[in-house]
Design a protein around this motif. Structure first.
Motif, PDB file in Angstrom:
ATOM      1  N   GLY A  64      19.584  61.370  17.793  1.00 53.99           N
ATOM      2  CA  GLY A  64      20.837  62.005  18.161  1.00 53.99           C
ATOM      3  C   GLY A  64      22.375  61.382  18.348  1.00 53.99           C
ATOM      4  O   GLY A  64      22.957  60.272  18.609  1.00 53.99           O
ATOM      5  N   GLY A  65      22.955  62.596  18.549  1.00 52.78           N
ATOM      6  CA  GLY A  65      24.798  62.268  18.321  1.00 52.78           C
ATOM      7  C   GLY A  65      25.675  62.172  19.407  1.00 52.78           C
ATOM      8  O   GLY A  65      26.075  60.696  19.399  1.00 52.78           O
ATOM      9  N   ILE A  66      24.293  61.665  21.519  1.00 56.76           N
ATOM     10  CA  ILE A  66      24.175  60.901  22.205  1.00 56.76           C
ATOM     11  C   ILE A  66      24.311  59.340  22.016  1.00 56.76           C
ATOM     12  O   ILE A  66      24.868  58.414  21.722  1.00 56.76           O
ATOM     13  CB  ILE A  66      23.740  61.174  23.415  1.00 56.76           C
ATOM     14  N   GLN A  67      22.915  58.891  20.899  1.00 57.20           N
ATOM     15  CA  GLN A  67      22.911  58.368  20.586  1.00 57.20           C
ATOM     16  C   GLN A  67      23.749  57.483  19.691  1.00 57.20           C
ATOM     17  O   GLN A  67      24.366  56.020  19.874  1.00 57.20           O
ATOM     18  CB  GLN A  67      20.993  58.041  20.045  1.00 57.20           C
ATOM     19  N   ILE A  82      34.134  64.202  18.041  1.00 57.23           N
ATOM     20  CA  ILE A  82      33.933  65.898  18.688  1.00 57.23           C
ATOM     21  C   ILE A  82      32.534  65.872  18.669  1.00 57.23           C
ATOM     22  O   ILE A  82      32.078  66.386  17.938  1.00 57.23           O
ATOM     23  CB  ILE A  82      34.942  66.482  17.921  1.00 57.23           C
ATOM     24  N   PHE A  83      32.036  66.374  19.697  1.00 55.65           N
ATOM     25  CA  PHE A  83      30.714  67.237  19.839  1.00 55.65           C
ATOM     26  C   PHE A  83      30.968  68.538  19.817  1.00 55.65           C
ATOM     27  O   PHE A  83      32.011  69.116  20.206  1.00 55.65           O
ATOM     28  CB  PHE A  83      29.543  66.873  21.102  1.00 55.65           C
ATOM     29  N   TYR A  87      23.426  73.566  20.570  1.00 51.77           N
ATOM     30  CA  TYR A  87      22.708  72.920  21.686  1.00 51.77           C
ATOM     31  C   TYR A  87      23.422  72.617  23.218  1.00 51.77           C
ATOM     32  O   TYR A  87      22.734  71.522  23.793  1.00 51.77           O
ATOM     33  CB  TYR A  87      22.018  72.489  20.989  1.00 51.77           C
ATOM     34  N   GLY A  88      24.890  73.189  23.931  1.00 51.10           N
ATOM     35  CA  GLY A  88      25.422  72.672  24.553  1.00 51.10           C
ATOM     36  C   GLY A  88      24.371  73.135  25.715  1.00 51.10           C
ATOM     37  O   GLY A  88      23.756  74.113  26.441  1.00 51.10           O
ATOM     38  N   TYR A  93      27.033  67.152  28.236  1.00 47.83           N
ATOM     39  CA  TYR A  93      28.277  67.590  28.129  1.00 47.83           C
ATOM     40  C   TYR A  93      28.696  66.280  28.706  1.00 47.83           C
ATOM     41  O   TYR A  93      29.396  65.353  28.446  1.00 47.83           O
ATOM     42  CB  TYR A  93      29.050  68.804  28.903  1.00 47.83           C
ATOM     43  N   LEU A  94      28.403  66.111  30.089  1.00 45.58           N
ATOM     44  CA  LEU A  94      29.490  64.878  30.656  1.00 45.58           C
ATOM     45  C   LEU A  94      28.946  63.705  30.351  1.00 45.58           C
ATOM     46  O   LEU A  94      29.553  63.355  30.647  1.00 45.58           O
ATOM     47  CB  LEU A  94      27.837  65.756  32.255  1.00 45.58           C
TER      48      LEU A  94
END
Length: 134
Positions: A64-67, A82-83, A87-88, A93-94
């Motif tokens: 995923g984006g965080i990884q 920029i995300f 699915y916010g 977010y934090l």
């Protein structure tokens, strides 16, 4: 007259319809845009070519984006992120912002708002690169 090089943006999103639509809007605004549909491919693209901006969905196949952001930080790739997600949630977010994301937007935002954030992110990153000697 000096021609300014077009900024390049990588979009990582497995929603191909959304990727295609945002790609067209960005290209109409003068950007070079590449699209990928998973985190692994995005990381490979970022390792091979310098991009001025990464726009990433949180929910990517592969990882995923965080990884993806963790891997960008771990490998030292310098690119503003920029995300742009459907699915916010507060926790993601934090986490994204604490990891150094430039912004975190919901896909329901108007395209003009997204374009404004894209422009600011690239301008801000460009100023940082100039001042850091890059």
């Amino acid at each position: 007259m000096v021609m300014q090089e077009r900024q390049s943006i990588l979009i990582a999103d497995n929603d191909q319809e959304f990727s295609r639509a945002i790609k067209i809007k960005l290209e109409l605004n003068g950007y070079n845009v590449a699209t990928v549909n998973d985190g692994n491919t995005a990381l490979n693209f970022l390792a091979e070519k310098e991009f001025d901006l990464l726009i990433s969905e949180l929910m990517l196949s592969g990882f995923g984006g965080i990884q993806l952001m963790e891997e960008i930080n771990r490998t030292g790739i310098e690119v503003p992120v920029i995300f742009l997600t459907a699915y916010g949630e507060v926790e993601s977010y934090l986490r994204a912002m604490n990891m150094g994301a430039y912004d975190y937007l919901n896909k329901s935002r108007k395209i003009t708002e997204i374009l404004s954030v894209v422009k600011k992110a690239i301008e801000t990153a460009g100023k940082c690169h100039i001042s850091s000697g890059r």
